[in-house]
Structures are given as C-alpha cells and as structure tokens.
Write a protein that holds these residues in place. Structure first.
Motif, PDB file in Angstrom:
ATOM      1  N   LEU A   1       0.898  -1.207   0.029  1.00  0.00           N
ATOM      2  CA  LEU A   1       0.086   0.091   0.027  1.00  0.00           C
ATOM      3  C   LEU A   1       0.910   1.203   0.022  1.00  0.00           C
ATOM      4  O   LEU A   1       0.676   2.395  -0.519  1.00  0.00           O
ATOM      5  CB  LEU A   1      -0.908   0.128   1.082  1.00  0.00           C
ATOM      6  N   ASP A   2       1.787   1.199   0.814  1.00  0.00           N
ATOM      7  CA  ASP A   2       3.040   2.474   0.925  1.00  0.00           C
ATOM      8  C   ASP A   2       3.518   2.364  -0.411  1.00  0.00           C
ATOM      9  O   ASP A   2       3.775   3.568  -0.970  1.00  0.00           O
ATOM     10  CB  ASP A   2       3.781   2.281   2.039  1.00  0.00           C
ATOM     11  N   LEU A   3       4.011   1.508  -1.033  1.00  0.00           N
ATOM     12  CA  LEU A   3       4.702   1.839  -2.508  1.00  0.00           C
ATOM     13  C   LEU A   3       3.687   2.335  -3.437  1.00  0.00           C
ATOM     14  O   LEU A   3       4.154   2.607  -4.564  1.00  0.00           O
ATOM     15  CB  LEU A   3       5.558   0.730  -2.797  1.00  0.00           C
ATOM     16  N   HIS A   4       2.321   1.757  -3.454  1.00  0.00           N
ATOM     17  CA  HIS A   4       1.270   2.475  -4.397  1.00  0.00           C
ATOM     18  C   HIS A   4       1.340   3.912  -4.475  1.00  0.00           C
ATOM     19  O   HIS A   4       1.516   4.427  -5.205  1.00  0.00           O
ATOM     20  CB  HIS A   4       0.307   1.724  -4.137  1.00  0.00           C
ATOM     21  N   THR A   5       1.205   4.343  -3.036  1.00  0.00           N
ATOM     22  CA  THR A   5       1.246   5.689  -2.970  1.00  0.00           C
ATOM     23  C   THR A   5       2.673   6.446  -3.427  1.00  0.00           C
ATOM     24  O   THR A   5       2.784   7.434  -4.273  1.00  0.00           O
ATOM     25  CB  THR A   5       1.166   6.344  -1.484  1.00  0.00           C
ATOM     26  N   GLU A   6       3.772   5.835  -3.288  1.00  0.00           N
ATOM     27  CA  GLU A   6       5.014   6.204  -3.706  1.00  0.00           C
ATOM     28  C   GLU A   6       5.084   6.421  -5.144  1.00  0.00           C
ATOM     29  O   GLU A   6       5.626   7.287  -5.820  1.00  0.00           O
ATOM     30  CB  GLU A   6       6.135   5.524  -2.912  1.00  0.00           C
TER      31      GLU A   6
END
Length: 260
Positions: A168-173
């Motif tokens: 989920l975090d890497l999606h935003t990044e």
C-alpha cells in the motif's frame, strides 16, 4: 492525474523539431540584427561580444546539466520503485499462502489482478481506472487482513499484514513518482528562454565575421536540442522513447499466472 507541463500537449518528436526550429531562428535573428546594427551604428567592439557569448554558452551548459540531473534523478527513482513494488507484491503473495482459507486463495487472486493493473496503468488512457481499481483492491485486502487478525492474531498473519502494508505504501510512492515528480515547468521554460537568448547572442557574434558558418551553427543547435529532447522525454511518464523498464512486474505476473 499527471501534473501537466506546457509541452505535454505536443508529441515528443515534435518537441525536438520545434526546439531545433526556434533555436535556429533565434540565431538567424541575432545574425541579421547584428548586421543591421553595424550598418546603422558602426561598432568594432567584437571582443566584447565574444566574451558575452562565451559566458552565455557556459551558463547554458551549466543549466542544461543541472536540469538534466533532475530529470535523471526522477527517472531513476521511478525505475527503482518498480523493482521495490514487484518485490513487495511477490512477498505478500507468497505469505498469503500461509493464510487460512478462503482468505489465502482470495488474497492471491486479488494480488494477481493487482499486478496486471500496475502494468495497465502505464497506458495513459487507462491510468485513472487502473489506479481506482488498485485502491479498491487495497481496501478488500485490508478488510480481509483485519478479519484474519481478529480471528487468529498469530505471527504469520502479522508478517502478511506487514508486507501488505508495504504494498500500500509503495502504491502511493509510485503514483506520486510517476505522475507528480516532474521537472518544474518554470525551470524548463526558463531554460528555453536562456537557450534562445544565447542563440541570439551567437548569431550576433557571427555577424561580425565575413562569412556565416551555417554548418557549425546547425551542429550547435542540434546538440542543444538533443539535450532538451532528453530532458522532456525522461520527464514524461512512460509515454516517450525513454520508458521505465517493467520487467520485474512482467516476470512477477508470469509467475503468478497459473499454468493452463
């Protein structure tokens, strides 16, 4: 959505041709302006003009290198995030195999769809829908993880949730890197302005000479235009000639696709 730039409305090949044309016309304008000025107001201070041209060319070279470094930095960051995201999805997919049924199978099916969406999002016409569906999958996966954590809060579930949180975090990044991290438009336009003025000064300097070396002028214009082209191409998100390699995600999708 992607932050828009003034040159985004033009095809990438036309950016190069337009840059060549504008810089060449600027140099020719400077040449004819210099001839007109010498006839109207005779001036023998050629040495002063050459010094100014040298300073302008040095400044242009420095600015081109500076802006190119920004574009390369953004490009490398996007490339790095592709590998990180593929690794995070792969880890989550593997750990989903330890989950109780039907959560394990459902999670793996959603993750398989998710990888396809990450590749589909590279198509500008499908970017918005792919991102929207990706975020829906995030919600579905997280709701299942919450149920699992409540029913069986063991270390295996905790590891799965940790890797899912990284996805989920890497999606935003990655979305921000692909669509938001770009060379500031004012910097690009300012660089064009400096290049145009420098070409005018170069043409002005040539006007003090007996012969106008068009071949040398065209070579300089072509070289500067290539650098502009590289900056603009790298700054766009997977729509130009220089594209981010997606091999890590493509290989992952092949491994996650069940054999017929």
């Amino acid at each position: 959505m992607m932050d828009t730039q003034p040159l985004d409305m033009l095809p990438i090949w036309s950016v190069y041709l337009l840059t060549v044309l504008v810089l060449f016309l600027a140099a020719e304008m400077g040449f004819h302006l210099g001839k007109f000025t010498q006839k109207r107001w005779p001036d023998e201070a050629e040495a002063g003009v050459s010094t100014k041209v040298g300073a302008a060319l040095a400044l242009l070279g420095f600015l081109l290198a500076f802006v190119t470094s920004i574009a390369i930095g953004n490009f490398n960051e996007r490339r790095h995030l592709v590998v990180l995201e593929a690794n995070a999805i792969d880890t989550t997919y593997l750990r989903a195999g330890y989950l109780a049924e039907p959560y394990g199978t459902q999670s793996r099916e959603l993750l398989g769809e998710y990888v396809g969406l990450r590749i589909k999002a590279l198509d500008p016409t499908a970017t918005a829908s792919a991102i929207a569906r990706s975020e829906e999958i995030h919600t579905e996966l997280w709701l299942m993880a919450e149920e699992l954590a409540k029913e069986n809060p063991d270390p295996t579930v905790a590891l799965y949730i940790m890797s899912l949180n990284q996805v989920l975090d890497l999606h935003t990044e990655r979305v921000n890197a692909e669509l938001g991290f770009r060379v500031p438009p004012n910097l690009v336009l300012g660089l064009y302005a400096v290049a145009i003025i420098t070409m005018v000064l170069t043409g002005l300097y040539d006007s003090y000479r007996e012969r106008h070396n068009l071949f040398a002028l065209i070579m300089v214009v072509l070289i500067v235009s290539v650098v502009f082209f590289v900056i603009v191409d790298m700054d766009r998100s997977n729509v130009g000639i220089l594209q981010i390699p997606q091999k890590a995600l493509l290989n992952l999708m092949q491994r996650m696709t069940p054999a017929p």
